[in-house]
Design an enzyme around this catalytic site. Structure first.
Site, PDB file in Angstrom:
ATOM      1  N   TYR A  23       0.830  -1.202   0.000  1.00 53.80           N
ATOM      2  CA  TYR A  23       0.000   0.000   0.000  1.00 53.80           C
ATOM      3  C   TYR A  23       0.857   1.241   0.000  1.00 53.80           C
ATOM      4  O   TYR A  23       2.066   1.174   0.233  1.00 53.80           O
ATOM      5  CB  TYR A  23      -0.967  -0.004   1.193  1.00 53.80           C
ATOM      6  CG  TYR A  23      -0.317   0.306   2.522  1.00 53.80           C
ATOM      7  CD1 TYR A  23       0.496  -0.621   3.162  1.00 53.80           C
ATOM      8  CD2 TYR A  23      -0.500   1.542   3.142  1.00 53.80           C
ATOM      9  CE1 TYR A  23       1.099  -0.326   4.378  1.00 53.80           C
ATOM     10  CE2 TYR A  23       0.092   1.843   4.353  1.00 53.80           C
ATOM     11  CZ  TYR A  23       0.893   0.909   4.969  1.00 53.80           C
ATOM     12  OH  TYR A  23       1.495   1.209   6.165  1.00 53.80           O
TER      13      TYR A  23
ATOM     14  N   ARG B 243       8.086   3.968  -4.767  1.00 52.76           N
ATOM     15  CA  ARG B 243       8.218   3.054  -3.621  1.00 52.76           C
ATOM     16  C   ARG B 243       7.247   1.875  -3.775  1.00 52.76           C
ATOM     17  O   ARG B 243       7.585   0.738  -3.449  1.00 52.76           O
ATOM     18  CB  ARG B 243       7.972   3.797  -2.304  1.00 52.76           C
ATOM     19  CG  ARG B 243       8.194   2.905  -1.088  1.00 52.76           C
ATOM     20  CD  ARG B 243       8.190   3.671   0.214  1.00 52.76           C
ATOM     21  NE  ARG B 243       6.878   4.233   0.503  1.00 52.76           N
ATOM     22  CZ  ARG B 243       6.625   5.034   1.540  1.00 52.76           C
ATOM     23  NH1 ARG B 243       7.589   5.380   2.378  1.00 52.76           N
ATOM     24  NH2 ARG B 243       5.408   5.494   1.745  1.00 52.76           N
TER      25      ARG B 243
ATOM     26  N   ARG C 115      -6.608 -20.962  -1.188  1.00 47.59           N
ATOM     27  CA  ARG C 115      -5.638 -20.661  -0.128  1.00 47.59           C
ATOM     28  C   ARG C 115      -4.533 -21.712  -0.010  1.00 47.59           C
ATOM     29  O   ARG C 115      -4.791 -22.863   0.349  1.00 47.59           O
ATOM     30  CB  ARG C 115      -6.367 -20.545   1.215  1.00 47.59           C
ATOM     31  CG  ARG C 115      -5.452 -20.091   2.355  1.00 47.59           C
ATOM     32  CD  ARG C 115      -6.203 -20.006   3.666  1.00 47.59           C
ATOM     33  NE  ARG C 115      -5.351 -19.487   4.728  1.00 47.59           N
ATOM     34  CZ  ARG C 115      -4.474 -20.218   5.408  1.00 47.59           C
ATOM     35  NH1 ARG C 115      -4.352 -21.508   5.145  1.00 47.59           N
ATOM     36  NH2 ARG C 115      -3.716 -19.675   6.337  1.00 47.59           N
TER      37      ARG C 115
ATOM     38  N   HIS D 243      -0.143 -21.522   1.202  1.00 42.99           N
ATOM     39  CA  HIS D 243       0.883 -20.575   1.631  1.00 42.99           C
ATOM     40  C   HIS D 243       1.770 -20.157   0.464  1.00 42.99           C
ATOM     41  O   HIS D 243       2.109 -18.995   0.304  1.00 42.99           O
ATOM     42  CB  HIS D 243       1.743 -21.177   2.754  1.00 42.99           C
ATOM     43  CG  HIS D 243       1.079 -21.093   4.098  1.00 42.99           C
ATOM     44  ND1 HIS D 243      -0.112 -21.724   4.366  1.00 42.99           N
ATOM     45  CD2 HIS D 243       1.443 -20.454   5.238  1.00 42.99           C
ATOM     46  CE1 HIS D 243      -0.463 -21.473   5.616  1.00 42.99           C
ATOM     47  NE2 HIS D 243       0.471 -20.701   6.168  1.00 42.99           N
TER      48      HIS D 243
ATOM     49  N   LYS E 297       6.659  -1.928   2.109  1.00 41.87           N
ATOM     50  CA  LYS E 297       5.428  -1.383   2.701  1.00 41.87           C
ATOM     51  C   LYS E 297       4.279  -2.358   2.499  1.00 41.87           C
ATOM     52  O   LYS E 297       3.454  -2.193   1.594  1.00 41.87           O
ATOM     53  CB  LYS E 297       5.121  -0.005   2.069  1.00 41.87           C
ATOM     54  CG  LYS E 297       4.183   0.846   2.898  1.00 41.87           C
ATOM     55  CD  LYS E 297       4.259   2.283   2.465  1.00 41.87           C
ATOM     56  CE  LYS E 297       3.182   3.158   3.093  1.00 41.87           C
ATOM     57  NZ  LYS E 297       3.263   3.245   4.548  1.00 41.87           N
TER      58      LYS E 297
ATOM     59  N   GLU F 168      12.625   3.140  14.117  1.00 41.96           N
ATOM     60  CA  GLU F 168      11.685   4.160  13.650  1.00 41.96           C
ATOM     61  C   GLU F 168      10.517   4.150  14.626  1.00 41.96           C
ATOM     62  O   GLU F 168      10.691   3.737  15.770  1.00 41.96           O
ATOM     63  CB  GLU F 168      11.253   3.873  12.207  1.00 41.96           C
ATOM     64  CG  GLU F 168      10.645   2.503  12.005  1.00 41.96           C
ATOM     65  CD  GLU F 168      10.178   2.240  10.566  1.00 41.96           C
ATOM     66  OE1 GLU F 168       9.944   3.193   9.819  1.00 41.96           O
ATOM     67  OE2 GLU F 168      10.043   1.054  10.212  1.00 41.96           O
TER      68      GLU F 168
ATOM     69  N   LEU G 241      11.122   1.569   7.274  1.00 40.72           N
ATOM     70  CA  LEU G 241      10.516   1.999   6.015  1.00 40.72           C
ATOM     71  C   LEU G 241      11.157   3.340   5.649  1.00 40.72           C
ATOM     72  O   LEU G 241      11.199   4.248   6.495  1.00 40.72           O
ATOM     73  CB  LEU G 241       9.006   2.176   6.173  1.00 40.72           C
ATOM     74  CG  LEU G 241       8.337   2.614   4.875  1.00 40.72           C
ATOM     75  CD1 LEU G 241       8.201   1.431   3.926  1.00 40.72           C
ATOM     76  CD2 LEU G 241       6.986   3.235   5.127  1.00 40.72           C
TER      77      LEU G 241
HETATM   78  N1  PMP Z   1       7.612   4.100   9.035  1.00 39.29           N
HETATM   79  C1  PMP Z   1       6.486   3.367   9.099  1.00 39.29           C
HETATM   80  C2  PMP Z   1       6.532   2.038   9.784  1.00 39.29           C
HETATM   81  C3  PMP Z   1       5.299   3.836   8.525  1.00 39.29           C
HETATM   82  O1  PMP Z   1       4.176   3.090   8.564  1.00 39.29           O
HETATM   83  C4  PMP Z   1       5.284   5.114   7.912  1.00 39.29           C
HETATM   84  C5  PMP Z   1       4.020   5.692   7.333  1.00 39.29           C
HETATM   85  N2  PMP Z   1       3.457   4.898   6.373  1.00 39.29           N
HETATM   86  C6  PMP Z   1       6.477   5.847   7.877  1.00 39.29           C
HETATM   87  C7  PMP Z   1       7.616   5.311   8.440  1.00 39.29           C
HETATM   88  C8  PMP Z   1       6.534   7.190   7.201  1.00 39.29           C
HETATM   89  O2  PMP Z   1       6.519   7.055   5.821  1.00 39.29           O
HETATM   90  P1  PMP Z   1       5.967   8.197   4.865  1.00 39.29           P
HETATM   91  O3  PMP Z   1       6.735   9.436   5.197  1.00 39.29           O
HETATM   92  O4  PMP Z   1       6.232   7.697   3.510  1.00 39.29           O
HETATM   93  O5  PMP Z   1       4.517   8.361   5.174  1.00 39.29           O
END
Ligand code: PMP
Length: 282
Positions: free
Chosen positions: A31, A50, A98, A100, A145, A177, A201
């Site tokens: 997403y 991305r 379904r 895996h 993501k 993060e 991410l």
């Molecule tokens: N880290 C994580 C785990 C996130 O879910 C997000 C937001 N989706 C971010 C960082 C920030 O990413 P972005 O600036 O692309 O929204």
């Protein structure tokens, strides 16, 4: 109007997901969340790049060209008349019996997008908020993501229960993060953030903020830093789509710096605001 994009068609929002959609059963999908400012999608190309990378990492073949999806998303934002908000785009691998392992037969990815209006975030950005620390229990591909967000939602829930805006995640001593944002700390005029590797991410907002810092001639180091560094930082802030930059005044009840948004954080927030304000007058 509340339209959604479902496999290339604008339809009225309704819920109709096949029980064997692999996104529904395995979280087998990806997403993006794109910010809308003044009716315009912010950094859409970066988000779509991305998305393309996430799809490649999971061997999901995107059923559209970048130009076509871009056109559809602009159209969706227009049709729904969203001025301030965000757009959510999700692609699951599709529907298959379904198992895996990946389906042998060709599956059609399911593409869904919807928009959402957002209230004003100025006060949160101006006042800052608090965060808690949580052990990072996620897998080792946080750079993709994907829809698998249970550790993130659990961490965020604990934060909310404690009146905090975010759960900052630490893998042992190292701060990675936060549950849905990236974390920056400032010490003696230098900005630090975790490097963009498999542990985080690589936020689109993170990348934009790094670019802004470079333009402001502020030294930014993409290196791992510890929980001790976080707690003894002069300033801490988080970044994410639409939140942009939110100062963190305290972590687990420990004041960061003066316990109020710091001067450098405010400078970065203002630079970001100028950038998004420009979109609104285009
Ligand atoms: N880290 C994580 C785990 C996130 O879910 C997000 C937001 N989706 C971010 C960082 C920030 O990413 P972005 O600036 O692309 O929204």
């Amino acid at each position: 109007m509340n339209q959604i994009l479902l496999n290339g068609n604008m339809i009225k929002r309704r819920s109709c997901i096949d029980i064997e959609d692999r996104g529904y059963q395995f979280g087998d999908g990806i997403y993006e969340v794109v910010g809308i400012y003044g009716g315009k999608l912010f950094l859409m190309d970066e988000h779509l790049q991305r998305l393309k990378r996430s799809a490649r990492e999971l061997s999901i073949k995107l059923p559209f060209t970048m130009a076509d999806i871009k056109q559809d998303l602009i159209e969706l934002t227009k049709v729904n008349d969203v001025i301030e908000g965000l757009l959510y785009l999700q692609i699951t691998r599709g529907v298959a019996p379904r198992t895996h392992e990946l389906p042998v037969e060709k599956v059609e990815p399911m593409v869904v997008a919807y928009t959402k209006e957002l209230g004003d975030l100025t006060e949160l950005q101006d006042m800052g908020s608090t965060a808690i620390l949580q052990e990072d229990i996620r897998w080792l591909r946080c750079d993709v993501k994907t829809l698998n967000l249970l550790p993130n939602t659990m961490a965020k829930q604990r934060a909310v229960e404690q009146g905090a805006v975010e759960a900052i995640l630490n893998r042992g001593e190292v701060v990675t993060e936060a549950s849905s944002s990236n974390v920056f700390i400032i010490k003696d005029g230098i900005v630090y953030t975790h490097p963009a590797n498999n542990f985080i991410l690589n936020g689109i907002t993170r990348q934009k903020v790094i670019q802004i810092l470079q333009e402001l001639n502020i030294l930014v180091k993409e290196v791992p830093y510890t929980v001790t560094d976080l707690l003894s930082a002069d300033e801490v802030f988080i970044t994410a789509t639409k939140l942009d930059v939110v100062p963190i005044n305290s972590v687990d009840g420990h004041d960061i710096g003066t316990g109020k948004p710091g001067m450098m954080t405010i400078q970065i927030l203002e630079a970001m605001r100028q950038l998004t304000a420009r979109l609104q007058v285009q």
